[in-house]
Design a protein around this motif. Sequence first.
Motif, PDB file in Angstrom:
ATOM      1  N   PRO A 295       0.801  -1.230   0.000  1.00 14.74           N
ATOM      2  CA  PRO A 295       0.000   0.000   0.000  1.00 14.74           C
ATOM      3  C   PRO A 295       0.831   1.276   0.000  1.00 14.74           C
ATOM      4  CG  PRO A 295       0.222  -0.800   2.228  1.00 14.74           C
ATOM      5  CD  PRO A 295       1.010  -1.748   1.370  1.00 14.74           C
ATOM      6  N   ASP A 296       2.178   1.170   0.164  1.00 11.21           N
ATOM      7  CA  ASP A 296       2.993   2.357   0.420  1.00 11.21           C
ATOM      8  C   ASP A 296       2.914   3.398  -0.694  1.00 11.21           C
ATOM      9  OD1 ASP A 296       3.927  -0.030   1.835  1.00 11.21           O
ATOM     10  OD2 ASP A 296       5.439   1.275   2.704  1.00 11.21           O
ATOM     11  N   ALA A 297       3.210   2.972  -1.930  1.00 13.29           N
ATOM     12  CA  ALA A 297       3.260   3.927  -3.032  1.00 13.29           C
ATOM     13  C   ALA A 297       1.893   4.542  -3.310  1.00 13.29           C
ATOM     14  CB  ALA A 297       3.803   3.237  -4.283  1.00 13.29           C
ATOM     15  N   LEU A 298       0.849   3.712  -3.352  1.00  8.37           N
ATOM     16  CA  LEU A 298      -0.500   4.234  -3.592  1.00  8.37           C
ATOM     17  C   LEU A 298      -0.957   5.143  -2.452  1.00  8.37           C
ATOM     18  CD1 LEU A 298      -2.453   1.245  -5.189  1.00  8.37           C
ATOM     19  CD2 LEU A 298      -1.682   3.358  -6.280  1.00  8.37           C
ATOM     20  N   ALA A 299      -0.540   4.835  -1.225  1.00 10.62           N
ATOM     21  CA  ALA A 299      -0.897   5.693  -0.095  1.00 10.62           C
ATOM     22  C   ALA A 299      -0.281   7.081  -0.253  1.00 10.62           C
ATOM     23  CB  ALA A 299      -0.445   5.056   1.216  1.00 10.62           C
ATOM     24  N   MET A 300       0.986   7.130  -0.690  1.00  7.33           N
ATOM     25  CA  MET A 300       1.624   8.421  -0.916  1.00  7.33           C
ATOM     26  C   MET A 300       0.926   9.191  -2.029  1.00  7.33           C
ATOM     27  SD  MET A 300       3.799  10.728  -0.322  1.00  7.33           S
ATOM     28  CE  MET A 300       4.901   9.966   0.873  1.00  7.33           C
ATOM     29  N   GLY A 301       0.621   8.516  -3.132  1.00  6.72           N
ATOM     30  CA  GLY A 301      -0.079   9.183  -4.223  1.00  6.72           C
ATOM     31  C   GLY A 301      -1.443   9.695  -3.815  1.00  6.72           C
ATOM     32  N   THR A 302      -2.155   8.906  -3.013  1.00  8.70           N
ATOM     33  CA  THR A 302      -3.471   9.326  -2.532  1.00  8.70           C
ATOM     34  C   THR A 302      -3.365  10.527  -1.608  1.00  8.70           C
ATOM     35  OG1 THR A 302      -4.262   7.041  -2.670  1.00  8.70           O
ATOM     36  CG2 THR A 302      -5.542   8.551  -1.315  1.00  8.70           C
ATOM     37  N   ALA A 303      -2.311  10.573  -0.785  1.00 10.51           N
ATOM     38  CA  ALA A 303      -2.132  11.704   0.125  1.00 10.51           C
ATOM     39  C   ALA A 303      -1.846  12.999  -0.630  1.00 10.51           C
ATOM     40  CB  ALA A 303      -0.978  11.409   1.091  1.00 10.51           C
TER      41      ALA A 303
END
Length: 471
Positions: A295-303
Amino acid sequence: QGAGRPILPPPSSTAPAVQPELCAGVFRRFAAMGGASSYLAMLSIFCFLFCGWLATKVSKAAGVSSIVLEITVGVILGPAVLGVMSPAYAECQYRRHIDCEPPADIERLIAEGKSLGEDLDKIAGSLCHKENYHIVDYTGVDLGAASSATEDGHIDEADATGFADSDELDDIKKAAVGSALVEEFAAATTATAAAGHNGTTRRLSGGSTYHSYSDCLVKTCVSEVAHECGLTPDFFTMIGHTGVALMIFESGMHFDFEKAQVVGPKAFAVAVVGTILPLVSGSILMVIYGYPLLPDALAMGTALAPTSVGIALRLLGEAGVLQQDFGQAIITAAFVDDILSLVLFNVLFSLTGDFNVMATVVNPIIGIIFMGIAMVGAVKFWPKAINEWILPRIPQRPGDRKVAIEDEALFLIMMLVLVAYSTITHFLGTHLWGCFIAGMSFACIDKEGHKGHTHHVWVRQTKQITSWMIR
């Protein structure tokens, strides 16, 4: 939110509290000299607010936005630096009193069944369950795996999946007896990974993954503290949130339905691009730095995807361009961007667990339908209801009044609609959506020859308090 889940109890007064490092000692000495008085606390709050106000005036005199200098003053005078503002007023009580820091020998304490501290023990007894994990003793040997190995001379695939990471595997290797046992354990682990089984984590509720029982305890404690602080934030955070809600309601009153027909398609295109580009670029950057996509990369993009509606409104208002075509386009795009980001946020959590149809699909659709109905009501219903049905029936009172009785009634209607709409959209994702829709409902209220009167009524009652809350 949080219904049915165990909640951390209110922090006790005996729990350790974080103190400002630089000014705490001086503050206590002066407080002791004056006895048990709240004067110095009042003085520190006054100094903090005065410096914030002064930052605003200095910025305006320099012809620049006051946001940057206000934030800088807040950080410097806050608990983290000078400590002029006490943590009691600037930090959530749960964050100040709940200790989620694990003891240095947490693995040994878990293996021996000893206490980990009052706060982690509460998590252990409610949200993290030891039976879901392999428990490794302080020598590094998995208790279940060791017994299995001594009985039949090998470690099966199910045991191999229970170890958290490579460090834990190294400990097992060091403690294992016989090279054959080590080789078989490594082979079982490799076979499990090749088969697509993720044996390094165990997912619990809330869309999170934990590498071990101790990892579950610490991260769940941090998550619970954040959840409680979201429900009952500190004093200044609550005031700031209230100020943002009032400001967004006021911005909704500036919504121009005629201009929206012109800038609407362009604003929607800007919102879509402004959501997708940060999502993609942020995710790619995190992958380049070696983090997993989910989830790390998508979490950063979502933030990175949402637009700060509050800052956008503040800047456009200070520049006096909120009513311009590009000002309306920016605000419209910002709100569409936030709606898309809200959907994206729910999709992200669904990817790490069960797909939540209500939060991800149904609630945004209901919100969009509600917004469409409210926009029609803003043009067709509210002008007639207020100007022809409600205000003419308000009883008149003789004598001079600072505020006309009709204006008081109009302000009351505004507050009621604000609370009603924000409550509805709160359960659909965010109350700020409802604040903007409520403001839009009063964008067409003004009678012929009295343009701006409705906005004047609102500003007269809330301008000063909103300005202080935003600071």
